[in-house]
Design a protein around this motif. Sequence first.
Motif, PDB file in Angstrom:
ATOM      1  N   ILE A 233       4.906   2.556  -5.341  1.00  0.00           N
ATOM      2  CA  ILE A 233       4.108   3.239  -4.925  1.00  0.00           C
ATOM      3  C   ILE A 233       3.082   2.620  -3.573  1.00  0.00           C
ATOM      4  CG2 ILE A 233       2.015   4.731  -4.698  1.00  0.00           C
ATOM      5  CD1 ILE A 233       2.868   5.774  -7.654  1.00  0.00           C
ATOM      6  N   PHE A 234       2.666   1.322  -3.950  1.00  0.00           N
ATOM      7  CA  PHE A 234       2.043   0.372  -3.079  1.00  0.00           C
ATOM      8  C   PHE A 234       2.928  -0.023  -1.961  1.00  0.00           C
ATOM      9  CE2 PHE A 234       1.301  -4.024  -1.952  1.00  0.00           C
ATOM     10  CZ  PHE A 234       0.083  -3.730  -1.349  1.00  0.00           C
ATOM     11  N   PHE A 235       4.125  -0.557  -2.237  1.00  0.00           N
ATOM     12  CA  PHE A 235       4.764  -0.949  -1.330  1.00  0.00           C
ATOM     13  C   PHE A 235       5.371   0.178  -0.283  1.00  0.00           C
ATOM     14  CE2 PHE A 235       5.393  -4.772  -4.081  1.00  0.00           C
ATOM     15  CZ  PHE A 235       4.926  -5.688  -3.443  1.00  0.00           C
ATOM     16  N   ALA A 236       5.820   1.369  -0.847  1.00  0.00           N
ATOM     17  CA  ALA A 236       6.177   2.328  -0.270  1.00  0.00           C
ATOM     18  C   ALA A 236       5.190   3.000   0.712  1.00  0.00           C
ATOM     19  CB  ALA A 236       6.496   3.593  -0.787  1.00  0.00           C
ATOM     20  N   MET A 237       3.878   2.946   0.415  1.00  0.00           N
ATOM     21  CA  MET A 237       2.678   3.291   1.371  1.00  0.00           C
ATOM     22  C   MET A 237       2.484   2.414   2.375  1.00  0.00           C
ATOM     23  SD  MET A 237      -1.101   4.152  -0.042  1.00  0.00           S
ATOM     24  CE  MET A 237      -1.238   2.354  -0.572  1.00  0.00           C
ATOM     25  N   THR A 238       2.165   1.288   1.981  1.00  0.00           N
ATOM     26  CA  THR A 238       1.680   0.178   2.971  1.00  0.00           C
ATOM     27  C   THR A 238       2.784  -0.324   3.840  1.00  0.00           C
ATOM     28  OG1 THR A 238       1.938  -1.675   1.380  1.00  0.00           O
ATOM     29  CG2 THR A 238      -0.295  -0.762   1.622  1.00  0.00           C
TER      30      THR A 238
END
Length: 442
Positions: A233-238
């Motif tokens: 989720i973090f890598f998709a978002m940032t």
Amino acid sequence: MSYQMIALTMFSSMMVLLLTGQRVFGVIGFVGAAAAILLWGDGGIEMPFNASFVLLNWYPLLTLPLFIFMGYMLSESGIASELYDMFHVWMGSLKGGLAVGTIGLMVVVSAMNGLSVAGMAIGASIALPELLRRGYDKIMVTGVVQAGSSLGILVPPSVVLVLYGMIARQPVGKLWLAGAVPGLMLAAMFVLYIVIRCRLQPDLAPALPEEERHHTAREKFKLLRAGILPLLIFFAMTGLFVLGVTSLVESAAVGATSALVAAWIKGRLTRQVIENTVHKTLGITCMFMWIILAALCFGAVFDGLGAVRAIEALFLDRIGMGPWEILLMMQLSYIVMGMFLDDTAMLVIVAPLYVPLVMSLGFDPVWYGVLYTITVQIAYMTPPFGYNLFLMRAMAPPEISLGDIYRSVWPFVTIMLLGLALVTAFPQIAMWLPDTFYGVRR
């Protein structure tokens, strides 16, 4: 009365009122509105009125509730608890391994939420009772939770760096990348300290008993998958934001939606989880909005007085201080203000004054944003009035006293001061990643 004396009176009045225990936004807003009316008469009422419209028209501010919703959804749905189970199994055989795992948990929670409050809540409610039950020294582990939670305002997607970017007119993507390496560096320094101290004093942090270490490879990798989901989720978002695919608000929406879907996939999207998440998101968001609204009014009066130019003339011309001396003085002022204000209040009050001064001195405002954030972390943990100290006191078990909390932070404050000195002396620690990425894109 000269405008310098008016500015000094406003600041001193604000500090005196804060000592009375009044709410931060009420004090800042009252001083700003009262000063506007006293200085400009009935027309001064337009300043707080206009400030509210500036806030409501500030489109990037939508990122705040979305980031906060994402973090609380992952927390309330139990995904953070699974992360701790993963660190518990993978690090438990090491002396101090659960404390090291707690730092790892805090880094991941920081990447999910961007606020220190969420990390503190998870650390105090999940990690701290388990560490105490396992025989860990209560003073050391109290410091571990506080230090780890402080990473939330530095590791991307830091909400504080988003606000700093809005106020300083700097790209949020560069600020996030600039905060990543220092944040991970501080986490590594915390881990190194824990490992070394536990080797020297094994009784502080016993390893897991032999019977609890036997897990099959299948069980270990099943737990490992629990940590992959929030990281995805973090890598998709940032990643989408840094690559320019989505705007900042769209990126925050991707994170919030992904957290909602993740909770649904795991079968934990209950009515209670939704109610708790929305309630906490609304509370934190409203707190931010009120503080920003009050500070915009306060800052408008200061700007009308020409306080920014006055401060620059005072330090450079009258006192004759050098650029690095002024920078050191600004950082010390943050530590003092951190005894009374939270990071948002400090940022929206002082950044409009300090950022133009920093730029006039020839310093990079992105680099300075990282220095500001690390200094705020230190201020949060510095006795006697550090924000995190009283937050921990409210959340900690009864056997941990305020004296224990005070004693627990000093090793970690020392480490953070060392980290601040390194980033100050070697700006490329913060600037290498954004310079490399944005340099390639040019």
